[in-house]
Scaffold this motif. Structure first.
Motif, PDB file in Angstrom:
ATOM      1  N   SER A   8     -31.246 -45.086  31.430  1.00  0.00           N
ATOM      2  CA  SER A   8     -30.284 -46.030  31.997  1.00  0.00           C
ATOM      3  C   SER A   8     -30.406 -45.970  33.511  1.00  0.00           C
ATOM      4  O   SER A   8     -30.605 -44.899  34.085  1.00  0.00           O
ATOM      5  N   LEU A   9     -30.282 -47.135  34.137  1.00  0.00           N
ATOM      6  CA  LEU A   9     -30.376 -47.195  35.589  1.00  0.00           C
ATOM      7  C   LEU A   9     -29.218 -48.017  36.132  1.00  0.00           C
ATOM      8  O   LEU A   9     -28.957 -49.121  35.663  1.00  0.00           O
ATOM      9  N   SER A  10     -28.542 -47.466  37.116  1.00  0.00           N
ATOM     10  CA  SER A  10     -27.488 -48.180  37.837  1.00  0.00           C
ATOM     11  C   SER A  10     -28.082 -48.665  39.147  1.00  0.00           C
ATOM     12  O   SER A  10     -28.721 -47.892  39.868  1.00  0.00           O
ATOM     13  N   VAL A  11     -27.889 -49.954  39.446  1.00  0.00           N
ATOM     14  CA  VAL A  11     -28.506 -50.566  40.621  1.00  0.00           C
ATOM     15  C   VAL A  11     -27.429 -51.161  41.519  1.00  0.00           C
ATOM     16  O   VAL A  11     -26.544 -51.879  41.058  1.00  0.00           O
ATOM     17  N   GLN A  12     -27.503 -50.830  42.808  1.00  0.00           N
ATOM     18  CA  GLN A  12     -26.614 -51.417  43.809  1.00  0.00           C
ATOM     19  C   GLN A  12     -27.390 -51.557  45.110  1.00  0.00           C
ATOM     20  O   GLN A  12     -27.993 -50.606  45.587  1.00  0.00           O
ATOM     21  N   SER A  15     -25.581 -55.531  49.541  1.00  0.00           N
ATOM     22  CA  SER A  15     -24.549 -56.559  49.436  1.00  0.00           C
ATOM     23  C   SER A  15     -24.491 -57.058  47.994  1.00  0.00           C
ATOM     24  O   SER A  15     -25.438 -56.856  47.226  1.00  0.00           O
ATOM     25  N   TYR A  16     -23.407 -57.729  47.666  1.00  0.00           N
ATOM     26  CA  TYR A  16     -23.292 -58.302  46.324  1.00  0.00           C
ATOM     27  C   TYR A  16     -24.413 -59.304  46.081  1.00  0.00           C
ATOM     28  O   TYR A  16     -25.016 -59.332  45.006  1.00  0.00           O
ATOM     29  N   GLU A  17     -24.723 -60.123  47.068  1.00  0.00           N
ATOM     30  CA  GLU A  17     -25.754 -61.151  46.919  1.00  0.00           C
ATOM     31  C   GLU A  17     -27.113 -60.527  46.611  1.00  0.00           C
ATOM     32  O   GLU A  17     -27.848 -61.016  45.754  1.00  0.00           O
ATOM     33  N   ASP A  18     -27.453 -59.449  47.319  1.00  0.00           N
ATOM     34  CA  ASP A  18     -28.728 -58.773  47.066  1.00  0.00           C
ATOM     35  C   ASP A  18     -28.729 -58.104  45.697  1.00  0.00           C
ATOM     36  O   ASP A  18     -29.733 -58.134  44.984  1.00  0.00           O
ATOM     37  N   THR A  19     -27.617 -57.485  45.331  1.00  0.00           N
ATOM     38  CA  THR A  19     -27.514 -56.861  44.014  1.00  0.00           C
ATOM     39  C   THR A  19     -27.652 -57.912  42.920  1.00  0.00           C
ATOM     40  O   THR A  19     -28.335 -57.705  41.917  1.00  0.00           O
ATOM     41  N   LEU A  22     -31.239 -58.875  42.456  1.00  0.00           N
ATOM     42  CA  LEU A  22     -31.957 -57.858  41.675  1.00  0.00           C
ATOM     43  C   LEU A  22     -31.643 -57.995  40.184  1.00  0.00           C
ATOM     44  O   LEU A  22     -32.536 -57.882  39.335  1.00  0.00           O
ATOM     45  N   ALA A  23     -30.381 -58.251  39.864  1.00  0.00           N
ATOM     46  CA  ALA A  23     -29.990 -58.451  38.460  1.00  0.00           C
ATOM     47  C   ALA A  23     -30.658 -59.699  37.899  1.00  0.00           C
ATOM     48  O   ALA A  23     -31.139 -59.704  36.755  1.00  0.00           O
ATOM     49  N   ASP A  24     -30.710 -60.756  38.688  1.00  0.00           N
ATOM     50  CA  ASP A  24     -31.338 -62.000  38.241  1.00  0.00           C
ATOM     51  C   ASP A  24     -32.820 -61.806  37.930  1.00  0.00           C
ATOM     52  O   ASP A  24     -33.360 -62.481  37.053  1.00  0.00           O
ATOM     53  N   ALA A  25     -33.459 -60.888  38.625  1.00  0.00           N
ATOM     54  CA  ALA A  25     -34.874 -60.611  38.373  1.00  0.00           C
ATOM     55  C   ALA A  25     -35.097 -60.012  36.989  1.00  0.00           C
ATOM     56  O   ALA A  25     -36.189 -60.099  36.435  1.00  0.00           O
ATOM     57  N   LEU A  26     -34.052 -59.407  36.426  1.00  0.00           N
ATOM     58  CA  LEU A  26     -34.168 -58.756  35.120  1.00  0.00           C
ATOM     59  C   LEU A  26     -33.585 -59.573  33.979  1.00  0.00           C
ATOM     60  O   LEU A  26     -33.678 -59.181  32.820  1.00  0.00           O
ATOM     61  N   VAL A  27     -32.992 -60.702  34.293  1.00  0.00           N
ATOM     62  CA  VAL A  27     -32.195 -61.443  33.309  1.00  0.00           C
ATOM     63  C   VAL A  27     -32.978 -61.830  32.054  1.00  0.00           C
ATOM     64  O   VAL A  27     -32.412 -61.860  30.965  1.00  0.00           O
ATOM     65  N   ASN A  40     -22.167 -52.989  41.289  1.00  0.00           N
ATOM     66  CA  ASN A  40     -23.445 -52.549  40.749  1.00  0.00           C
ATOM     67  C   ASN A  40     -23.578 -53.006  39.302  1.00  0.00           C
ATOM     68  O   ASN A  40     -22.617 -53.459  38.696  1.00  0.00           O
ATOM     69  N   PHE A  41     -24.785 -52.900  38.797  1.00  0.00           N
ATOM     70  CA  PHE A  41     -25.028 -53.205  37.390  1.00  0.00           C
ATOM     71  C   PHE A  41     -25.874 -52.099  36.784  1.00  0.00           C
ATOM     72  O   PHE A  41     -26.506 -51.315  37.484  1.00  0.00           O
ATOM     73  N   VAL A  42     -25.848 -52.040  35.468  1.00  0.00           N
ATOM     74  CA  VAL A  42     -26.593 -51.033  34.720  1.00  0.00           C
ATOM     75  C   VAL A  42     -27.433 -51.747  33.670  1.00  0.00           C
ATOM     76  O   VAL A  42     -27.003 -52.765  33.117  1.00  0.00           O
ATOM     77  N   PHE A  43     -28.611 -51.227  33.424  1.00  0.00           N
ATOM     78  CA  PHE A  43     -29.370 -51.670  32.262  1.00  0.00           C
ATOM     79  C   PHE A  43     -29.943 -50.440  31.569  1.00  0.00           C
ATOM     80  O   PHE A  43     -30.082 -49.381  32.167  1.00  0.00           O
TER      81      PHE A  43
END
Length: 86
Positions: A8-12, A15-19, A22-27, A40-43
């Motif tokens: 599991s990885l938590s990503v932050q 800024s919210y926009e940059d985070t 990064l999340a959109d890159a994994l969608v 932050n988000f986790v996957f």
């Protein structure tokens, strides 16, 4: 089918926009879970074999690194581009 290996990885980012970028890159590859504060988000990755988990990890990280590099490049260019009149 049970998974013997998981990660599991938590990503932050800074800024919210940059985070979010990064999340959109994994969608298309991963289910993203945002924190309650949206900071932050986790996957999660799960595979039966360690070598498969490593391959999945490498692929996801290359995507995150590429987006982060692009965001950094855009940030540096926008900070350096000022219009000055003399």
């Amino acid at each position: 089918m049970t998974s013997n290996w998981s990660l599991s990885l938590s990503v932050q980012s800074k800024s919210y926009e940059d985070t979010k970028a990064l999340a959109d890159a994994l969608v298309t590859d991963e289910e993203i879970e945002w924190s309650a504060t949206n900071e932050n988000f986790v996957f999660h990755l799960s595979e039966q074999k360690a070598k498969d988990l490593r391959a999945m990890w490498n692929t996801r990280m290359r995507g995150i690194i590429a987006v982060d590099s692009l965001l950094s490049s855009l940030s540096i260019k926008s900070e350096g581009s000022s219009t000055q009149t003399h």
